[in-house]
Design an enzyme around this catalytic site. Structure first.
Site, PDB file in Angstrom:
ATOM      1  N   ASP A 113       0.857  -1.184   0.000  1.00 60.81           N
ATOM      2  CA  ASP A 113       0.000   0.000   0.000  1.00 60.81           C
ATOM      3  C   ASP A 113       0.893   1.235   0.000  1.00 60.81           C
ATOM      4  OD1 ASP A 113      -2.811   1.059   0.443  1.00 60.81           O
ATOM      5  OD2 ASP A 113      -3.013  -0.998   1.206  1.00 60.81           O
ATOM      6  N   ASP A 123      -3.403   4.466  -2.239  1.00 58.96           N
ATOM      7  CA  ASP A 123      -4.494   4.780  -1.325  1.00 58.96           C
ATOM      8  C   ASP A 123      -5.089   6.152  -1.656  1.00 58.96           C
ATOM      9  OD1 ASP A 123      -5.847   4.152   1.302  1.00 58.96           O
ATOM     10  OD2 ASP A 123      -4.973   6.089   1.805  1.00 58.96           O
ATOM     11  N   GLU A 139      -7.036   3.335  -6.209  1.00 59.41           N
ATOM     12  CA  GLU A 139      -8.338   3.372  -5.543  1.00 59.41           C
ATOM     13  C   GLU A 139      -9.011   4.688  -5.887  1.00 59.41           C
ATOM     14  OE1 GLU A 139      -8.390   4.350  -1.442  1.00 59.41           O
ATOM     15  OE2 GLU A 139     -10.025   2.984  -1.000  1.00 59.41           O
ATOM     16  N   HIS A 164     -10.768  -4.432   2.800  1.00 59.18           N
ATOM     17  CA  HIS A 164     -10.776  -4.271   4.261  1.00 59.18           C
ATOM     18  C   HIS A 164     -11.683  -3.131   4.728  1.00 59.18           C
ATOM     19  CE1 HIS A 164      -8.044  -1.448   2.485  1.00 59.18           C
ATOM     20  NE2 HIS A 164      -8.089  -0.726   3.582  1.00 59.18           N
ATOM     21  N   ASP A 165     -12.346  -2.467   3.812  1.00 55.41           N
ATOM     22  CA  ASP A 165     -13.205  -1.325   4.175  1.00 55.41           C
ATOM     23  C   ASP A 165     -14.691  -1.673   4.089  1.00 55.41           C
ATOM     24  OD1 ASP A 165     -11.006   0.327   4.523  1.00 55.41           O
ATOM     25  OD2 ASP A 165     -11.043   1.058   2.462  1.00 55.41           O
TER      26      ASP A 165
END
Ligand code: NOJ
Length: 557
Positions: free
Chosen positions: A98, A207, A256, A334-335
């Site tokens: 990330d 990110d 993203e 993961h969100d």
């Protein structure tokens, strides 16, 4: 047909903190990942995307970076990280990390200097962040610059007494946003990225990539998201990174950016553009929001899942990238809530079948799969009864919001169990033991009680497990050129069933499934004469698709 290595990748996302603890401190770590590489290989995974591993006070589990050049002590050492790269590469696996470029931790030395006029480096670092004096009111008090709301709830502005200014943070107040208009700041970030590339990283997930530019006129709207999301200039920054760092090093870049239009998506990830190689777009992730819910509004408002909307999003992105770019296939990261609880049925009666049905709906489509840890065994949402079982910083600001909107504690807790990011972050369920085989110590967040039933060890022994089904589907992608196919979808407007057909290099395929708990009449959309039933998630009967039944047909050899 193939242009880049990552078109044949099978990516697995690891949320480091919850994947595997090797030293009994209750926190997942890098040696734990190394321990599980063989397990991942058996799943046909050849690329790992690892959530932030950098030194951090962990306000947002590592998305708040204190030192870009240090591995978080919770997760191990730089030596461990180098060993991970080495062992992964020796096993023909790539490592994608990330890259958090929109903000740092407020404990990062840059911010420490920026906020303190007496710091020797204050002048150098102040403009690395975004400051505003605020508005002086008639009574002399100060008012926030704008009413913009942060992604975690609450204002994006916090006051810094020492400089008598507000700083901007679009996530938590411990995550001040960086000023991308500052050339020196960008150059430091670029040097940092090069440093990780030199260490052997094969790619990055960028990110919050569509938030890098802000509207510096600071218009006073609420919630104001449009002033810090997807502004045209952020493409210049991404292009600069791509030209100078990503393209020359043949990296895989996952970007993203939610809510992108077709044009924007191609600007990000079209073959001709290459800011990213693949876009994480979220089109199919929140298809069940109940707009009438005022107590737990927005993404927290659980409504009815409409399969037609999921299919519309999946087919839309396939079309957008067809021959012009490359598609990503993922249920969630993961969100988000766990897919089997969100779009399937986690009742023990239907759990296995619906998890397999969801896998068949997605993972025989074109593009590159990104499987999220635990999805391959059908991990469910959490069963937490106490607010303090939750750990996510977002949960606590949002809980306050729910209370302000008049929700009861029970309603708020249900919204959290349905939608909180922690649903995807509970420890990986490796076995039925006390710490779910995740840790020999006390897990940093509670394990879900159903780990006694849903776990890797049990599924390893069962040839009909969800794990076995994932292994079979992902292995098929290696045998036949499914990644490069172009499907015909049937019944796009129906909410009860899905069906699609496509040709790969060796076979033609027909995939069909029942998305509901009720049996459906089955009339094939293609002739099955030249086909065999290659796989099904239950015993089949000719004219009917049972609850959550799914079948995969393919042409005989
Ligand atoms: C997106 C990440 O996926 C999320 O987990 C994080 O909280 C925000 N960006 C801020 O870095």
């Amino acid at each position: 047909m193939k242009k880049y290595w990552w078109q044949d990748a099978i990516i697995y996302q690891i949320y480091l903190r919850s994947f595997k603890d090797s030293n009994g401190d209750g926190i997942g770590d890098i040696p734990g990942v190394i321990e599980k590489l063989d397990y991942l290989k058996r799943l046909s995974v050849n690329t790992l995307w690892i959530s932030p591993h950098y030194d951090s006070p962990m306000d947002d589990n590592g998305y708040d970076i204190r030192d870009f050049f240090k591995v978080a002590e919770d997760y191990g050492t730089m030596e461990d990280f180098k060993r991970l790269i080495e062992v992964a590469h020796a096993n023909d696996m790539k490592i994608v990390t990330d890259l958090v470029l929109n903000h740092t931790s407020d404990e990062h030395p840059w911010f420490q200097a920026a906020k303190d006029p007496s710091h020797p480096d204050h002048a150098r670092y102040h403009d690395y962040y975004i400051w505003h004096p605020g508005h002086v009111q008639e009574d002399g008090s100060k008012k926030r610059p704008t009413r913009w709301i942060s992604w975690f709830g609450g204002s994006v502005w916090d006051y810094n007494e020492a400089t008598e200014e507000y700083y901007l943070h679009i996530f938590s107040k411990k995550m001040p946003d960086l000023n991308w208009r500052n050339d020196a700041m960008r150059n430091e970030l670029k040097a940092m990225i090069q440093w990780w590339i030199d260490l052997g990283i094969d790619g990055f997930r960028i990110d919050a990539s569509n938030h890098l530019e802000k509207n510096w006129d600071f218009p006073d709207d609420e919630p104001g998201y449009q002033h810090f999301s997807s502004l045209p200039k952020h493409h210049d920054y991404l292009q600069e990174l791509a030209d100078e760092l990503f393209m020359p090093n043949n990296l895989l870049i996952l970007g993203e950016a939610g809510g992108a239009s077709k044009e924007e998506a191609l600007q990000y990830a079209g073959f001709d553009s290459n800011e990213f190689n693949m876009l994480i777009h979220f089109g199919h992730v929140w298809v069940d929001i109940d707009d009438s819910n005022t107590l737990t509004p927005g993404k927290w408002a659980k409504g009815t899942v409409k399969l037609s909307k999921i299919k519309e999003a999946l087919s839309h992105w396939i079309d957008v990238f067809h021959e012009k770019g490359w598609n990503t296939l993922y249920w969630h990261n993961h969100d988000h809530p766990r897919v089997v609880s969100h779009y399937g049925n986690d009742d023990p009666l239907y759990h296995e079948r619906s998890a397999k049905m969801l896998a068949a709906l997605l993972y025989l489509l074109p593009g590159t799969p990104i499987v999220y840890q635990g999805e391959e065994i059908g991990m469910t949402n959490v069963d937490y009864q106490s607010l303090h079982d939750f750990k996510d910083v977002e949960v606590f600001t949002e809980y306050e919001n729910f209370m302000r909107h008049g929700a009861s504690h029970e309603i708020a807790m249900q919204a959290l169990r349905d939608r909180a990011r922690d649903n995807a972050r509970a420890p990986m369920q490796w076995s039925s033991s006390d710490g779910a085989g995740f840790t020999a110590g006390t897990p940093w967040m509670p394990v879900v009680k159903n780990h006694t039933r849903i776990n890797v060890a049990a599924q390893e022994k069962d040839p009909n497990s969800i794990l076995a089904w994932y292994r079979m589907l992902l292995a098929l992608r290696k045998e036949d050129a499914i990644a490069y196919s172009y499907p015909t979808f049937y019944h796009l407007d129906k909410d009860d069933r899905f069906a699609y057909a496509f040709s790969a290099s060796h076979h033609d395929y027909y995939v069909v499934g029942n998305f509901t708990q009720e049996p459906l009449e089955f009339i094939p959309d293609v002739s099955l004469e030249a086909m065999d039933l290659w796989a099904a998630n239950t015993d089949v009967s000719p004219g009917e698709l049972g609850p959550y039944e799914t079948r995969i047909y393919r042409t005989k050899k």
